[in-house]
Design a protein around this motif. Structure first.
Motif, PDB file in Angstrom:
ATOM      1  N   LEU A 279       0.834  -1.205   0.000  1.00 46.84           N
ATOM      2  CA  LEU A 279       0.000   0.000   0.000  1.00 46.84           C
ATOM      3  C   LEU A 279       0.867   1.253   0.000  1.00 46.84           C
ATOM      4  O   LEU A 279       0.564   2.233  -0.697  1.00 46.84           O
ATOM      5  CB  LEU A 279      -0.919  -0.012   1.219  1.00 46.84           C
ATOM      6  CG  LEU A 279      -1.970  -1.133   1.262  1.00 46.84           C
ATOM      7  CD1 LEU A 279      -2.705  -1.123   2.597  1.00 46.84           C
ATOM      8  CD2 LEU A 279      -2.965  -0.985   0.120  1.00 46.84           C
ATOM      9  N   ASN A 280       1.936   1.241   0.773  1.00 46.15           N
ATOM     10  CA  ASN A 280       2.871   2.370   0.794  1.00 46.15           C
ATOM     11  C   ASN A 280       3.413   2.662  -0.601  1.00 46.15           C
ATOM     12  O   ASN A 280       3.438   3.801  -1.067  1.00 46.15           O
ATOM     13  CB  ASN A 280       4.039   2.056   1.737  1.00 46.15           C
ATOM     14  CG  ASN A 280       3.992   2.908   2.993  1.00 46.15           C
ATOM     15  OD1 ASN A 280       3.118   3.746   3.168  1.00 46.15           O
ATOM     16  ND2 ASN A 280       4.942   2.695   3.884  1.00 46.15           N
ATOM     17  N   ARG A 281       3.878   1.611  -1.261  1.00 49.98           N
ATOM     18  CA  ARG A 281       4.476   1.778  -2.586  1.00 49.98           C
ATOM     19  C   ARG A 281       3.433   2.251  -3.604  1.00 49.98           C
ATOM     20  O   ARG A 281       3.740   3.069  -4.479  1.00 49.98           O
ATOM     21  CB  ARG A 281       5.125   0.467  -3.038  1.00 49.98           C
ATOM     22  CG  ARG A 281       6.390   0.127  -2.245  1.00 49.98           C
ATOM     23  CD  ARG A 281       6.904  -1.270  -2.537  1.00 49.98           C
ATOM     24  NE  ARG A 281       8.136  -1.508  -1.797  1.00 49.98           N
ATOM     25  CZ  ARG A 281       9.357  -1.507  -2.327  1.00 49.98           C
ATOM     26  NH1 ARG A 281       9.507  -1.273  -3.620  1.00 49.98           N
ATOM     27  NH2 ARG A 281      10.421  -1.734  -1.588  1.00 49.98           N
ATOM     28  N   TYR A 282       2.212   1.723  -3.493  1.00 47.76           N
ATOM     29  CA  TYR A 282       1.165   2.156  -4.419  1.00 47.76           C
ATOM     30  C   TYR A 282       0.864   3.641  -4.235  1.00 47.76           C
ATOM     31  O   TYR A 282       0.755   4.396  -5.219  1.00 47.76           O
ATOM     32  CB  TYR A 282      -0.104   1.333  -4.225  1.00 47.76           C
ATOM     33  CG  TYR A 282      -1.279   1.886  -5.010  1.00 47.76           C
ATOM     34  CD1 TYR A 282      -1.405   1.621  -6.372  1.00 47.76           C
ATOM     35  CD2 TYR A 282      -2.230   2.705  -4.399  1.00 47.76           C
ATOM     36  CE1 TYR A 282      -2.447   2.153  -7.109  1.00 47.76           C
ATOM     37  CE2 TYR A 282      -3.277   3.238  -5.124  1.00 47.76           C
ATOM     38  CZ  TYR A 282      -3.385   2.959  -6.476  1.00 47.76           C
ATOM     39  OH  TYR A 282      -4.417   3.496  -7.195  1.00 47.76           O
ATOM     40  N   LEU A 283       0.723   4.077  -2.971  1.00 50.45           N
ATOM     41  CA  LEU A 283       0.417   5.492  -2.718  1.00 50.45           C
ATOM     42  C   LEU A 283       1.523   6.403  -3.232  1.00 50.45           C
ATOM     43  O   LEU A 283       1.255   7.496  -3.742  1.00 50.45           O
ATOM     44  CB  LEU A 283       0.199   5.710  -1.211  1.00 50.45           C
ATOM     45  CG  LEU A 283      -1.072   5.081  -0.622  1.00 50.45           C
ATOM     46  CD1 LEU A 283      -1.108   5.270   0.890  1.00 50.45           C
ATOM     47  CD2 LEU A 283      -2.323   5.689  -1.262  1.00 50.45           C
TER      48      LEU A 283
ATOM     49  N   HIS B 239       5.377  -8.331  -5.008  1.00 52.03           N
ATOM     50  CA  HIS B 239       6.669  -9.021  -5.116  1.00 52.03           C
ATOM     51  C   HIS B 239       7.830  -8.087  -4.764  1.00 52.03           C
ATOM     52  O   HIS B 239       8.797  -8.506  -4.102  1.00 52.03           O
ATOM     53  CB  HIS B 239       6.828  -9.581  -6.528  1.00 52.03           C
ATOM     54  CG  HIS B 239       5.799 -10.621  -6.886  1.00 52.03           C
ATOM     55  ND1 HIS B 239       5.774 -11.859  -6.289  1.00 52.03           N
ATOM     56  CD2 HIS B 239       4.753 -10.576  -7.763  1.00 52.03           C
ATOM     57  CE1 HIS B 239       4.764 -12.563  -6.798  1.00 52.03           C
ATOM     58  NE2 HIS B 239       4.125 -11.808  -7.680  1.00 52.03           N
ATOM     59  N   ASP B 240       7.741  -6.837  -5.166  1.00 47.66           N
ATOM     60  CA  ASP B 240       8.778  -5.869  -4.781  1.00 47.66           C
ATOM     61  C   ASP B 240       8.818  -5.685  -3.265  1.00 47.66           C
ATOM     62  O   ASP B 240       9.901  -5.595  -2.665  1.00 47.66           O
ATOM     63  CB  ASP B 240       8.512  -4.512  -5.449  1.00 47.66           C
ATOM     64  CG  ASP B 240       8.654  -4.569  -6.964  1.00 47.66           C
ATOM     65  OD1 ASP B 240       9.272  -5.532  -7.461  1.00 47.66           O
ATOM     66  OD2 ASP B 240       8.126  -3.655  -7.644  1.00 47.66           O
ATOM     67  N   SER B 241       7.642  -5.644  -2.652  1.00 50.50           N
ATOM     68  CA  SER B 241       7.570  -5.457  -1.195  1.00 50.50           C
ATOM     69  C   SER B 241       8.157  -6.649  -0.460  1.00 50.50           C
ATOM     70  O   SER B 241       8.896  -6.489   0.525  1.00 50.50           O
ATOM     71  CB  SER B 241       6.105  -5.254  -0.773  1.00 50.50           C
ATOM     72  OG  SER B 241       5.550  -4.107  -1.390  1.00 50.50           O
ATOM     73  N   LEU B 242       7.857  -7.838  -0.940  1.00 56.76           N
ATOM     74  CA  LEU B 242       8.396  -9.041  -0.297  1.00 56.76           C
ATOM     75  C   LEU B 242       9.916  -9.057  -0.383  1.00 56.76           C
ATOM     76  O   LEU B 242      10.603  -9.369   0.604  1.00 56.76           O
ATOM     77  CB  LEU B 242       7.805 -10.284  -0.961  1.00 56.76           C
ATOM     78  CG  LEU B 242       8.323 -11.634  -0.453  1.00 56.76           C
ATOM     79  CD1 LEU B 242       8.072 -11.784   1.050  1.00 56.76           C
ATOM     80  CD2 LEU B 242       7.655 -12.785  -1.215  1.00 56.76           C
ATOM     81  N   GLU B 243      10.467  -8.713  -1.526  1.00 58.09           N
ATOM     82  CA  GLU B 243      11.928  -8.693  -1.667  1.00 58.09           C
ATOM     83  C   GLU B 243      12.556  -7.648  -0.748  1.00 58.09           C
ATOM     84  O   GLU B 243      13.610  -7.894  -0.135  1.00 58.09           O
ATOM     85  CB  GLU B 243      12.296  -8.413  -3.129  1.00 58.09           C
ATOM     86  CG  GLU B 243      11.950  -9.551  -4.066  1.00 58.09           C
ATOM     87  CD  GLU B 243      12.247  -9.214  -5.521  1.00 58.09           C
ATOM     88  OE1 GLU B 243      12.752  -8.086  -5.770  1.00 58.09           O
ATOM     89  OE2 GLU B 243      11.976 -10.052  -6.400  1.00 58.09           O
ATOM     90  N   ALA B 244      11.910  -6.485  -0.621  1.00 53.68           N
ATOM     91  CA  ALA B 244      12.454  -5.437   0.251  1.00 53.68           C
ATOM     92  C   ALA B 244      12.444  -5.888   1.712  1.00 53.68           C
ATOM     93  O   ALA B 244      13.402  -5.635   2.463  1.00 53.68           O
ATOM     94  CB  ALA B 244      11.634  -4.158   0.093  1.00 53.68           C
ATOM     95  N   ILE B 245      11.381  -6.558   2.122  1.00 51.94           N
ATOM     96  CA  ILE B 245      11.302  -7.057   3.505  1.00 51.94           C
ATOM     97  C   ILE B 245      12.343  -8.132   3.742  1.00 51.94           C
ATOM     98  O   ILE B 245      13.013  -8.164   4.788  1.00 51.94           O
ATOM     99  CB  ILE B 245       9.883  -7.583   3.801  1.00 51.94           C
ATOM    100  CG1 ILE B 245       8.886  -6.427   3.790  1.00 51.94           C
ATOM    101  CG2 ILE B 245       9.834  -8.306   5.150  1.00 51.94           C
ATOM    102  CD1 ILE B 245       7.434  -6.868   3.886  1.00 51.94           C
ATOM    103  N   GLU B 246      12.530  -9.028   2.763  1.00 48.73           N
ATOM    104  CA  GLU B 246      13.527 -10.093   2.903  1.00 48.73           C
ATOM    105  C   GLU B 246      14.929  -9.513   3.050  1.00 48.73           C
ATOM    106  O   GLU B 246      15.714  -9.965   3.903  1.00 48.73           O
ATOM    107  CB  GLU B 246      13.462 -11.019   1.688  1.00 48.73           C
ATOM    108  CG  GLU B 246      12.253 -11.937   1.678  1.00 48.73           C
ATOM    109  CD  GLU B 246      12.174 -12.771   0.409  1.00 48.73           C
ATOM    110  OE1 GLU B 246      11.718 -13.921   0.486  1.00 48.73           O
ATOM    111  OE2 GLU B 246      12.568 -12.257  -0.665  1.00 48.73           O
ATOM    112  N   MET B 247      15.269  -8.530   2.229  1.00 44.17           N
ATOM    113  CA  MET B 247      16.613  -7.924   2.288  1.00 44.17           C
ATOM    114  C   MET B 247      16.846  -7.270   3.644  1.00 44.17           C
ATOM    115  O   MET B 247      17.908  -7.447   4.252  1.00 44.17           O
ATOM    116  CB  MET B 247      16.765  -6.903   1.165  1.00 44.17           C
ATOM    117  CG  MET B 247      16.825  -7.509  -0.226  1.00 44.17           C
ATOM    118  SD  MET B 247      16.947  -6.243  -1.519  1.00 44.17           S
ATOM    119  CE  MET B 247      18.454  -5.416  -1.026  1.00 44.17           C
TER     120      MET B 247
END
Length: 508
Positions: free
Chosen positions: A284-288, A458-466
């Motif tokens: 949601l953050n990235r979409y906004l 998918h971008d959010s998941l990768e950012a959280i994983e990193m």
């Protein structure tokens, strides 16, 4: 004759041409390994043999004259399964990408009230997108009204309709069913009168609860005068909270459950549900940001919690509680945000208590509830005042073993939830066979460019994983401990700061 609860009835009263209040599901099956394809006729026979798993399939609404009480569920003596089914063939050139577009159009149409409140569309003749290439498949597009089920019971009903073996089971003849006679208008009217006689006790209880709520409101009003973070009490205005239209879109993104479990292990004392909520918050953050509408205050989600019976021998209806949860979207670190979400869920006072959803409506007369729902929508109350929450997020655990329909394997499922005035986006997360699918039901006139949400997940998941891998549990624990103050501590810390700036002189 079973009466709807006030919560169940509220979903009827909230419904309009632009806000159909049904729960939807799109179920994709791989039929490539079958010697004999599953035809529409086979599916009809199969479904007829399974109607006994839940009474809602053959029960319709019985309204009370003048809306003196809530409607009843009664057996539909004229039940005909053909009125609840449709067949669509996409042809040899049909693609899986067409399914969600077709489902969105089907789900835009409200269910008809003169029959049991469900409908299934059998979609044939399209190719499934798989890593091995295109495969023959078919799909079911299902609509079940929210007045009869919630997301949790809907998932279990579908589980009882399907099979757990890849070997097609013999289709048995339908079980004998004898509908109960429909009650007369006089009987329903007398029952409504008997319920009205109970009103004095209900209004006494309502007065007590109102007084209690007023006391809490006065306390919160005084606290509001302090310059404390407003997100503790109200959700901010967001682009999702605007007047919706009848248009719908379904966007889905699937992620590996094992990746979420790894994040959970790296972050320590959090749950898988916290991780799912963290991915939703980052998305949601990235979409906004892409829309140039980044919220300055943290978004607040309403997360339903099932409290229903495990038995489906009786009508399930909606048996749930809900919690208002601060998603900590004003936290820049997406991994640390998950720790904040967990803390908000279990420690922070404004979000600690679950709201009993049935208690929100059970003491209101049906006529008042219906009028309130209609006025809420027509006068756009939610847009004129601060919203209580920005969007609902539901996480529904699903089976982790494969399921089948006459030998065809269920490979994907996408679920939708109803939208209503000022709520243009809802997220339903469903797990199945080692995957978690985040399903975004949205109004494209309120949430433009919603197709981007799949990639943003998918971008959010990768950012959280990193971040989770780089920081490690120890650093995140240290940071979280610095921010783990409850509401009471925040108030006293604020007052302590005032005293230090302006010391008080105490007289002896």
């Amino acid at each position: 004759m079973q009466q709807l609860s006030e919560l169940d009835a509220s979903f009827l009263y909230l419904e309009s041409e632009t806000t159909p209040m049904h729960i939807g599901g799109v179920y994709l099956f791989d039929a490539s390994g079958l010697e004999t394809p599953v035809s529409y006729a086979t599916f009809v026979n199969y479904l007829c043999s399974r109607l006994h798993v839940a009474p809602i399939f053959r029960q319709k609404l019985k309204e009370i004259p003048l809306r003196l009480g809530r409607p009843y569920w009664v057996d539909d003596a004229e039940f005909s399964i053909e009125r609840h089914l449709a067949y669509v063939s996409l042809g040899e050139s049909g693609k899986q990408t067409c399914i969600n577009a077709l489902a969105a159009k089907i789900l835009e149409e409200p269910l008809k009230r003169d029959r049991p409140l469900w409908h299934i569309t059998f979609v044939d003749g399209f190719k499934l997108d798989t890593p091995e290439g295109d495969k023959d498949g078919f799909a079911l597009i299902v609509k079940l009204h929210h007045a009869s089920i919630d997301a949790f019971s809907g998932e279990e009903i579908m589980g009882k309709l399907l099979e757990y073996s890849p070997v097609p089971r013999e289709i048995n003849p339908p079980r004998p069913w004898q509908p109960q006679p429909e009650p007369s208008e006089e009987r329903v009217f007398l029952q409504a009168g008997a319920n009205i006689l109970k009103a004095p006790m209900q209004f006494a209880s309502l007065a007590y609860n109102t007084a209690e709520a007023t006391a809490r409101g006065l306390i919160q009003k005084q606290i509001h005068k302090l310059p404390l973070p407003a997100s503790l009490f109200t959700a901010p205005h967001s682009p999702f909270n605007r007047q919706i239209t009848g248009n719908r879109n379904i966007v889905s993104a699937s992620v590996d459950l094992a990746r979420l479990k790894t994040i959970k292990a790296q972050l320590g004392d959090v749950t898988l549900n916290d991780v799912v909520l963290g991915i939703c918050a980052e998305t949601l953050n990235r979409y906004l940001i892409t829309q140039g509408a980044k919220a300055t205050k943290s978004l607040v989600a309403m997360t339903p919690i099932s409290v229903r019976s495990s038995s489906l021998r009786h009508a399930t209806g909606n048996q749930m509680s809900a919690m208002l949860l601060n998603l900590a979207t004003n936290e820049a670190d997406p991994a640390l945000r998950i720790r904040h979400i967990h803390r908000n869920a279990v420690e922070t006072e404004p979000y600690r208590e679950a709201i009993a959803a049935d208690r929100l409506t059970e003491l209101l007369p049906s006529t008042l509830l219906a009028l309130s729902a209609r006025l809420y929508s027509e006068f756009r109350v939610a847009q004129r005042y601060q919203p209580l929450f920005n969007l609902p997020i539901t996480n529904v655990p699903g089976p982790q073993v494969p399921m089948y329909l006459q030998g065809a394997k269920l490979v994907q499922q996408h679920n939708s939830a109803p939208l209503f005035d000022s709520m243009g986006l809802v997220i339903v997360a469903v797990s199945y066979e080692g995957m978690v699918t985040l399903n975004f039901t949205l109004c494209p006139d309120v949430v433009p460019g919603g197709e981007s949400l799949e990639g943003l997940v998918h971008d959010s998941l990768e950012a959280i994983e990193m971040r989770a891998e780089a920081a490690g549990e120890a650093i995140i624990d240290d940071e979280a401990s610095l921010n783990s103050k409850g509401l009471t501590n925040e108030i006293f810390s604020y007052l302590e700061g005032l005293l230090k700036k302006r010391p008080l002189r105490f007289k002896r």
